[in-house]
Design an enzyme around this catalytic site. Structure first.
Site, PDB file in Angstrom:
ATOM      1  N   HIS A  52     -88.333 -50.350  91.776  1.00 33.54           N
ATOM      2  CA  HIS A  52     -88.899 -50.562  90.434  1.00 33.54           C
ATOM      3  C   HIS A  52     -87.919 -51.418  89.636  1.00 33.54           C
ATOM      4  O   HIS A  52     -86.695 -51.238  89.730  1.00 33.54           O
ATOM      5  CB  HIS A  52     -89.107 -49.204  89.760  1.00 33.54           C
ATOM      6  CG  HIS A  52     -89.484 -49.321  88.325  1.00 33.54           C
ATOM      7  ND1 HIS A  52     -90.553 -50.062  87.909  1.00 33.54           N
ATOM      8  CD2 HIS A  52     -88.910 -48.796  87.202  1.00 33.54           C
ATOM      9  CE1 HIS A  52     -90.629 -49.993  86.582  1.00 33.54           C
ATOM     10  NE2 HIS A  52     -89.649 -49.233  86.135  1.00 33.54           N
ATOM     11  N   CYS A  66     -93.909 -45.686  85.236  1.00 35.01           N
ATOM     12  CA  CYS A  66     -93.295 -46.677  86.130  1.00 35.01           C
ATOM     13  C   CYS A  66     -93.474 -46.334  87.600  1.00 35.01           C
ATOM     14  O   CYS A  66     -93.318 -47.194  88.460  1.00 35.01           O
ATOM     15  CB  CYS A  66     -91.804 -46.808  85.815  1.00 35.01           C
ATOM     16  SG  CYS A  66     -91.531 -47.492  84.185  1.00 35.01           S
ATOM     17  N   ASN A 117     -89.422 -55.343  82.649  1.00 34.56           N
ATOM     18  CA  ASN A 117     -90.057 -54.160  83.235  1.00 34.56           C
ATOM     19  C   ASN A 117     -91.558 -54.171  82.904  1.00 34.56           C
ATOM     20  O   ASN A 117     -91.934 -53.982  81.754  1.00 34.56           O
ATOM     21  CB  ASN A 117     -89.366 -52.915  82.656  1.00 34.56           C
ATOM     22  CG  ASN A 117     -89.897 -51.615  83.235  1.00 34.56           C
ATOM     23  OD1 ASN A 117     -90.887 -51.600  83.954  1.00 34.56           O
ATOM     24  ND2 ASN A 117     -89.237 -50.523  82.900  1.00 34.56           N
TER      25      ASN A 117
HETATM   26  O1  UT7 Z   1     -88.776 -47.958  83.642  1.00 40.47           O
HETATM   27  C1  UT7 Z   1     -88.646 -46.719  83.049  1.00 40.47           C
HETATM   28  C2  UT7 Z   1     -87.283 -46.271  83.103  1.00 40.47           C
HETATM   29  N1  UT7 Z   1     -86.479 -46.911  82.101  1.00 40.47           N
HETATM   30  C3  UT7 Z   1     -85.274 -47.297  82.429  1.00 40.47           C
HETATM   31  O2  UT7 Z   1     -84.904 -47.217  83.576  1.00 40.47           O
HETATM   32  C4  UT7 Z   1     -84.367 -47.791  81.344  1.00 40.47           C
HETATM   33  C5  UT7 Z   1     -83.087 -47.048  81.452  1.00 40.47           C
HETATM   34  N2  UT7 Z   1     -82.107 -47.408  80.434  1.00 40.47           N
HETATM   35  C6  UT7 Z   1     -81.491 -48.612  80.387  1.00 40.47           C
HETATM   36  O3  UT7 Z   1     -81.805 -49.515  81.140  1.00 40.47           O
HETATM   37  C7  UT7 Z   1     -80.339 -48.758  79.434  1.00 40.47           C
HETATM   38  O4  UT7 Z   1     -79.954 -47.499  78.960  1.00 40.47           O
HETATM   39  C8  UT7 Z   1     -80.615 -49.699  78.239  1.00 40.47           C
HETATM   40  C9  UT7 Z   1     -80.707 -51.121  78.732  1.00 40.47           C
HETATM   41  C10 UT7 Z   1     -81.895 -49.281  77.533  1.00 40.47           C
HETATM   42  C11 UT7 Z   1     -79.462 -49.643  77.251  1.00 40.47           C
HETATM   43  O5  UT7 Z   1     -78.240 -49.965  77.896  1.00 40.47           O
HETATM   44  P1  UT7 Z   1     -76.950 -49.044  77.727  1.00 40.47           P
HETATM   45  O6  UT7 Z   1     -75.873 -49.692  78.490  1.00 40.47           O
HETATM   46  O7  UT7 Z   1     -77.344 -47.642  78.086  1.00 40.47           O
HETATM   47  O8  UT7 Z   1     -76.653 -49.208  76.188  1.00 40.47           O
HETATM   48  P2  UT7 Z   1     -76.604 -48.076  75.072  1.00 40.47           P
HETATM   49  O9  UT7 Z   1     -77.959 -47.613  74.712  1.00 40.47           O
HETATM   50  O10 UT7 Z   1     -75.594 -47.056  75.480  1.00 40.47           O
HETATM   51  O11 UT7 Z   1     -76.047 -48.905  73.855  1.00 40.47           O
HETATM   52  C12 UT7 Z   1     -74.725 -49.516  73.890  1.00 40.47           C
HETATM   53  C13 UT7 Z   1     -74.511 -50.259  72.602  1.00 40.47           C
HETATM   54  C14 UT7 Z   1     -74.858 -49.444  71.370  1.00 40.47           C
HETATM   55  O12 UT7 Z   1     -73.951 -49.774  70.368  1.00 40.47           O
HETATM   56  P3  UT7 Z   1     -72.703 -48.812  70.041  1.00 40.47           P
HETATM   57  O13 UT7 Z   1     -73.303 -47.486  69.703  1.00 40.47           O
HETATM   58  O14 UT7 Z   1     -71.895 -48.786  71.311  1.00 40.47           O
HETATM   59  O15 UT7 Z   1     -72.038 -49.507  68.902  1.00 40.47           O
HETATM   60  C15 UT7 Z   1     -76.213 -49.945  70.984  1.00 40.47           C
HETATM   61  O16 UT7 Z   1     -76.481 -49.793  69.622  1.00 40.47           O
HETATM   62  O17 UT7 Z   1     -75.346 -51.426  72.548  1.00 40.47           O
HETATM   63  C16 UT7 Z   1     -76.135 -51.398  71.356  1.00 40.47           C
HETATM   64  N3  UT7 Z   1     -77.442 -51.978  71.662  1.00 40.47           N
HETATM   65  C17 UT7 Z   1     -77.708 -53.288  71.598  1.00 40.47           C
HETATM   66  N4  UT7 Z   1     -76.967 -54.352  71.261  1.00 40.47           N
HETATM   67  C18 UT7 Z   1     -77.547 -55.559  71.301  1.00 40.47           C
HETATM   68  C19 UT7 Z   1     -78.555 -51.316  72.091  1.00 40.47           C
HETATM   69  N5  UT7 Z   1     -79.552 -52.200  72.278  1.00 40.47           N
HETATM   70  C20 UT7 Z   1     -79.047 -53.421  71.995  1.00 40.47           C
HETATM   71  C21 UT7 Z   1     -79.594 -54.707  72.021  1.00 40.47           C
HETATM   72  N6  UT7 Z   1     -78.814 -55.755  71.672  1.00 40.47           N
HETATM   73  N7  UT7 Z   1     -80.877 -54.958  72.397  1.00 40.47           N
END
Ligand code: UT7
Length: 329
Positions: free
Chosen positions: A255, A113, A285
């Site tokens: 980014h 990225c 992204n």
């Molecule tokens: O460009 C390169 C760099 N990359 C980034 O900058 C990405 C960085 N990361 C992120 O943007 C975020 O961490 C994500 C968008 C990938 C995820 O968001 P989050 O707020 O960190 O969510 P999480 O992974 O902590 O998941 C929260 C909950 C989980 O459920 P439980 O364990 O709380 O029951 C996940 O299983 O949301 C669930 N979940 C989803 N639910 C619906 C994870 N993905 C999804 C989804 N739809 N697509």
């Protein structure tokens, strides 16, 4: 001598993959995706015959046209990508062939990225030392080629797209790329955002395919935490090194990974939301594509004027991150 951006261009495939489309494919929903990431839709290069070099070629042609120069005048082409058409030859050589840049040398640069910022920084050095007068820098990724569309943690985030610029010696005093600060931290980052299959460690085999090693893997929570801290820190560093206050900044061009990371960076800098470039809602992204696509859109909207202060910041796999201060010419 400073290097100035003298043309910008972007290419986004026409095909849209919306959150509602993803709802039909995965256990996810529009509300979750928009509130956690700010993304509503992304573009997908559907034609199986076309790949990253095609998108770069579209950008390159527009750059030449906008600048009113021929391909033969380009001396160097750098393509930042982590989804090259193939491992070799480089996508930059394929772009050279598409546009007929017969006097250029060409190479790819992979910093995920942060690829475009790394490439822009690299290209600027060739202008500053006086050996090159016209360099093309393109950031492009066909992320759909490495996404597992059964994995909701990554499928919702990424899209395909490309953007680029032409760099030339600045002709206005005090304008151009004025400061660059780049970082890498492989020790912290190497296990959190990666694709293990298809390289020299795990060459393509039935086993690598069965284990889905040709898809992106991300520990989103871990990357999120690091991105928020690193992007804000490098932005603050660029501001203090150049005695810039939030008021001095015309546009923050971050980014585009997640609206929450973009907003946190802007907040830490004290930059008003109206000055923050964001199109993550429309494109998701696009990895190395995000920053040059943003620049092209600001340029199209005629928001960039001589003397405009831009701060570009990125964070990605590696980890790699960095910031660049540009005074627009
Ligand atoms: O460009 C390169 C760099 N990359 C980034 O900058 C990405 C960085 N990361 C992120 O943007 C975020 O961490 C994500 C968008 C990938 C995820 O968001 P989050 O707020 O960190 O969510 P999480 O992974 O902590 O998941 C929260 C909950 C989980 O459920 P439980 O364990 O709380 O029951 C996940 O299983 O949301 C669930 N979940 C989803 N639910 C619906 C994870 N993905 C999804 C989804 N739809 N697509």
């Amino acid at each position: 001598m400073k290097a100035a951006i003298t043309a910008t261009a972007k290419y986004l495939p026409a095909n849209i993959l919306s959150n509602h489309d993803l709802e039909l494919m995965l256990e996810t929903n529009d509300e979750w995706i928009r509130s956690r990431t700010g993304i509503s839709e992304r573009r997908i290069l559907k034609d199986p015959e076309k790949a990253t070099s095609f998108m770069c070629g579209e950008v390159a042609r527009q750059l030449l046209e906008k600048r009113g120069i021929t391909a033969s005048e380009i001396e160097l082409i750098i393509v930042a990508t982590m989804t090259p058409d193939m491992l070799f030859p480089s996508t930059a050589c394929l772009v050279q062939s598409i546009i007929g840049a017969d006097n250029a040398w060409a190479f790819d640069l992979n910093a995920a990225c942060s690829g475009f910022l790394y490439a822009l920084n690299t290209a600027a050095r060739f202008i500053e030392c006086g050996t090159h007068k016209k360099v093309m820098v393109i950031g492009a990724d066909k992320m759909s080629s490495i996404i597992d569309y059964t994995d909701r943690s990554t499928a919702i985030l990424f899209g395909d797209g490309a953007g680029g610029v032409i760099l030339e010696p600045a002709t206005s005093e005090g304008c151009g790329i004025l400061d660059t600060r780049m970082y890498s931290d492989g020790a912290s980052g190497k296990n959190h955002l990666l694709m293990t299959g298809g390289g020299s460690l795990n060459p393509a085999s039935h086993e690598t395919i069965d284990k889905k090693m040709h898809y992106i893997y991300q520990d989103g929570r871990q990357v999120f935490k690091s991105a928020v801290i690193a992007m804000a820190e490098v932005a603050a560093e660029i501001m203090s090194r150049n005695n810039l206050t939030a008021d001095d900044i015309d546009y923050l061009v971050p980014h585009q990974a997640n609206q929450r990371i973009i907003s946190a960076t802007a907040e830490r800098m004290g930059v008003d939301e109206s000055k923050v470039m964001s199109n993550v809602a429309m494109y998701g992204n696009t990895t190395a594509g995000t920053i040059p696509i943003c620049l092209a859109e600001l340029d199209e909207q005629q928001k960039l004027h001589s003397g405009s202060n831009l701060v570009l910041v990125s964070f990605g796999a590696g980890y790699t991150w960095g910031g660049i201060y540009v005074k627009w010419q």
